[in-house]
Design a protein around this motif. Sequence first.
Motif, PDB file in Angstrom:
ATOM      1  N   ASP A  10      25.195   6.910  22.615  1.00 48.50           N
ATOM      2  CA  ASP A  10      26.189   7.010  23.688  1.00 48.50           C
ATOM      3  C   ASP A  10      27.551   7.335  23.084  1.00 48.50           C
ATOM      4  O   ASP A  10      28.167   6.490  22.428  1.00 48.50           O
ATOM      5  CB  ASP A  10      26.259   5.685  24.451  1.00 48.50           C
ATOM      6  CG  ASP A  10      27.183   5.737  25.650  1.00 48.50           C
ATOM      7  OD1 ASP A  10      28.187   6.484  25.616  1.00 48.50           O
ATOM      8  OD2 ASP A  10      26.923   5.014  26.625  1.00 48.50           O
ATOM      9  N   PRO A  11      28.041   8.566  23.285  1.00 47.03           N
ATOM     10  CA  PRO A  11      29.308   8.964  22.662  1.00 47.03           C
ATOM     11  C   PRO A  11      30.502   8.123  23.119  1.00 47.03           C
ATOM     12  O   PRO A  11      31.443   7.917  22.353  1.00 47.03           O
ATOM     13  CB  PRO A  11      29.488  10.431  23.059  1.00 47.03           C
ATOM     14  CG  PRO A  11      28.453  10.730  24.076  1.00 47.03           C
ATOM     15  CD  PRO A  11      27.424   9.650  24.049  1.00 47.03           C
ATOM     16  N   ASP A  12      30.472   7.623  24.351  1.00 47.61           N
ATOM     17  CA  ASP A  12      31.579   6.786  24.828  1.00 47.61           C
ATOM     18  C   ASP A  12      31.647   5.463  24.064  1.00 47.61           C
ATOM     19  O   ASP A  12      32.734   4.982  23.723  1.00 47.61           O
ATOM     20  CB  ASP A  12      31.454   6.518  26.328  1.00 47.61           C
ATOM     21  CG  ASP A  12      31.630   7.783  27.161  1.00 47.61           C
ATOM     22  OD1 ASP A  12      32.351   8.701  26.709  1.00 47.61           O
ATOM     23  OD2 ASP A  12      31.046   7.856  28.255  1.00 47.61           O
ATOM     24  N   CYS A  14      30.484   4.994  21.008  1.00 46.92           N
ATOM     25  CA  CYS A  14      30.921   5.343  19.647  1.00 46.92           C
ATOM     26  C   CYS A  14      32.433   5.517  19.587  1.00 46.92           C
ATOM     27  O   CYS A  14      33.086   5.007  18.671  1.00 46.92           O
ATOM     28  CB  CYS A  14      30.233   6.615  19.175  1.00 46.92           C
ATOM     29  SG  CYS A  14      28.474   6.419  18.855  1.00 46.92           S
ATOM     30  N   LEU A  15      32.985   6.216  20.554  1.00 48.69           N
ATOM     31  CA  LEU A  15      34.426   6.450  20.589  1.00 48.69           C
ATOM     32  C   LEU A  15      35.199   5.138  20.733  1.00 48.69           C
ATOM     33  O   LEU A  15      36.145   4.878  19.987  1.00 48.69           O
ATOM     34  CB  LEU A  15      34.792   7.402  21.727  1.00 48.69           C
ATOM     35  CG  LEU A  15      36.278   7.707  21.891  1.00 48.69           C
ATOM     36  CD1 LEU A  15      36.830   8.399  20.657  1.00 48.69           C
ATOM     37  CD2 LEU A  15      36.503   8.556  23.132  1.00 48.69           C
ATOM     38  N   ALA A  16      34.772   4.294  21.659  1.00 50.99           N
ATOM     39  CA  ALA A  16      35.469   3.025  21.887  1.00 50.99           C
ATOM     40  C   ALA A  16      35.416   2.137  20.644  1.00 50.99           C
ATOM     41  O   ALA A  16      36.444   1.589  20.225  1.00 50.99           O
ATOM     42  CB  ALA A  16      34.857   2.301  23.085  1.00 50.99           C
ATOM     43  N   SER A  18      34.878   3.078  17.544  1.00 54.16           N
ATOM     44  CA  SER A  18      35.632   3.739  16.470  1.00 54.16           C
ATOM     45  C   SER A  18      37.117   3.443  16.575  1.00 54.16           C
ATOM     46  O   SER A  18      37.770   3.129  15.575  1.00 54.16           O
ATOM     47  CB  SER A  18      35.423   5.250  16.510  1.00 54.16           C
ATOM     48  OG  SER A  18      34.103   5.584  16.236  1.00 54.16           O
ATOM     49  N   GLU A  19      37.647   3.561  17.769  1.00 53.95           N
ATOM     50  CA  GLU A  19      39.075   3.309  17.973  1.00 53.95           C
ATOM     51  C   GLU A  19      39.441   1.874  17.625  1.00 53.95           C
ATOM     52  O   GLU A  19      40.438   1.621  16.950  1.00 53.95           O
ATOM     53  CB  GLU A  19      39.484   3.639  19.403  1.00 53.95           C
ATOM     54  CG  GLU A  19      39.477   5.129  19.687  1.00 53.95           C
ATOM     55  CD  GLU A  19      39.781   5.467  21.139  1.00 53.95           C
ATOM     56  OE1 GLU A  19      39.959   4.552  21.978  1.00 53.95           O
ATOM     57  OE2 GLU A  19      39.835   6.678  21.443  1.00 53.95           O
ATOM     58  N   ARG A  22      39.068   1.453  13.699  1.00 55.77           N
ATOM     59  CA  ARG A  22      40.114   2.160  12.945  1.00 55.77           C
ATOM     60  C   ARG A  22      41.461   1.461  13.094  1.00 55.77           C
ATOM     61  O   ARG A  22      42.245   1.421  12.149  1.00 55.77           O
ATOM     62  CB  ARG A  22      40.190   3.614  13.403  1.00 55.77           C
ATOM     63  CG  ARG A  22      39.020   4.428  12.893  1.00 55.77           C
ATOM     64  CD  ARG A  22      39.110   5.906  13.226  1.00 55.77           C
ATOM     65  NE  ARG A  22      37.988   6.604  12.649  1.00 55.77           N
ATOM     66  CZ  ARG A  22      37.105   7.321  13.342  1.00 55.77           C
ATOM     67  NH1 ARG A  22      37.238   7.458  14.653  1.00 55.77           N
ATOM     68  NH2 ARG A  22      36.098   7.912  12.734  1.00 55.77           N
ATOM     69  N   ASP A  29      32.518   6.003  10.358  1.00 53.36           N
ATOM     70  CA  ASP A  29      31.734   7.213  10.574  1.00 53.36           C
ATOM     71  C   ASP A  29      30.803   6.938  11.749  1.00 53.36           C
ATOM     72  O   ASP A  29      30.480   5.787  12.034  1.00 53.36           O
ATOM     73  CB  ASP A  29      30.921   7.564   9.332  1.00 53.36           C
ATOM     74  CG  ASP A  29      31.794   8.051   8.194  1.00 53.36           C
ATOM     75  OD1 ASP A  29      32.291   9.182   8.284  1.00 53.36           O
ATOM     76  OD2 ASP A  29      31.973   7.290   7.227  1.00 53.36           O
ATOM     77  N   VAL A  30      30.351   8.007  12.392  1.00 44.92           N
ATOM     78  CA  VAL A  30      29.516   7.876  13.580  1.00 44.92           C
ATOM     79  C   VAL A  30      28.266   8.732  13.414  1.00 44.92           C
ATOM     80  O   VAL A  30      28.313   9.826  12.861  1.00 44.92           O
ATOM     81  CB  VAL A  30      30.297   8.317  14.843  1.00 44.92           C
ATOM     82  CG1 VAL A  30      29.407   8.317  16.068  1.00 44.92           C
ATOM     83  CG2 VAL A  30      31.502   7.419  15.061  1.00 44.92           C
ATOM     84  N   GLU A  32      24.527   9.690  15.785  1.00 42.84           N
ATOM     85  CA  GLU A  32      23.941   9.533  17.122  1.00 42.84           C
ATOM     86  C   GLU A  32      22.481   9.091  17.120  1.00 42.84           C
ATOM     87  O   GLU A  32      21.908   8.849  18.176  1.00 42.84           O
ATOM     88  CB  GLU A  32      24.105  10.804  17.944  1.00 42.84           C
ATOM     89  CG  GLU A  32      23.441  12.019  17.375  1.00 42.84           C
ATOM     90  CD  GLU A  32      23.761  13.270  18.168  1.00 42.84           C
ATOM     91  OE1 GLU A  32      22.844  14.106  18.310  1.00 42.84           O
ATOM     92  OE2 GLU A  32      24.894  13.419  18.627  1.00 42.84           O
TER      93      GLU A  32
END
Length: 120
Positions: A10-12, A14-16, A18-19, A22, A29-30, A32
């Motif tokens: 789920d890219p969402d 991963c993005l959440a 990651s933010e 960081r 790193d991500v 899928e």
Amino acid sequence: MNRILIVDDDPDICLAMSEVLRAKDFYVDVSENGEEALKQMQTHAFDLVLLDIFMPEMDGFETIGAIRKCHEGIKIIAMTGYDKQEFDPLTFARSLGADDALTKPFSADDLAISIKKLLG
């Protein structure tokens, strides 16, 4: 600085994650899926893997087994939003070698606590 690999289809998510990570000064790193994650692990040294259980290609259970065969020292946090009624995938993931487990959705604080517990 610790390096974390997020493995989730789920890219969402991963993005959440990651933010959040960081912002806490982790290298992130991500990937899928499990196959892609194992390829990344051949070229990068990770301290911790955040691993979704139910993914296409190679699920989290298979990925835990593969990580434990080749990268014993890496910490693994298994994650799932699966509604455990008759089968608890997070308990099974721990039996395969996951160091901790989180039920989705989880808070940034829950994530930080789990990581701190494993990485110090």
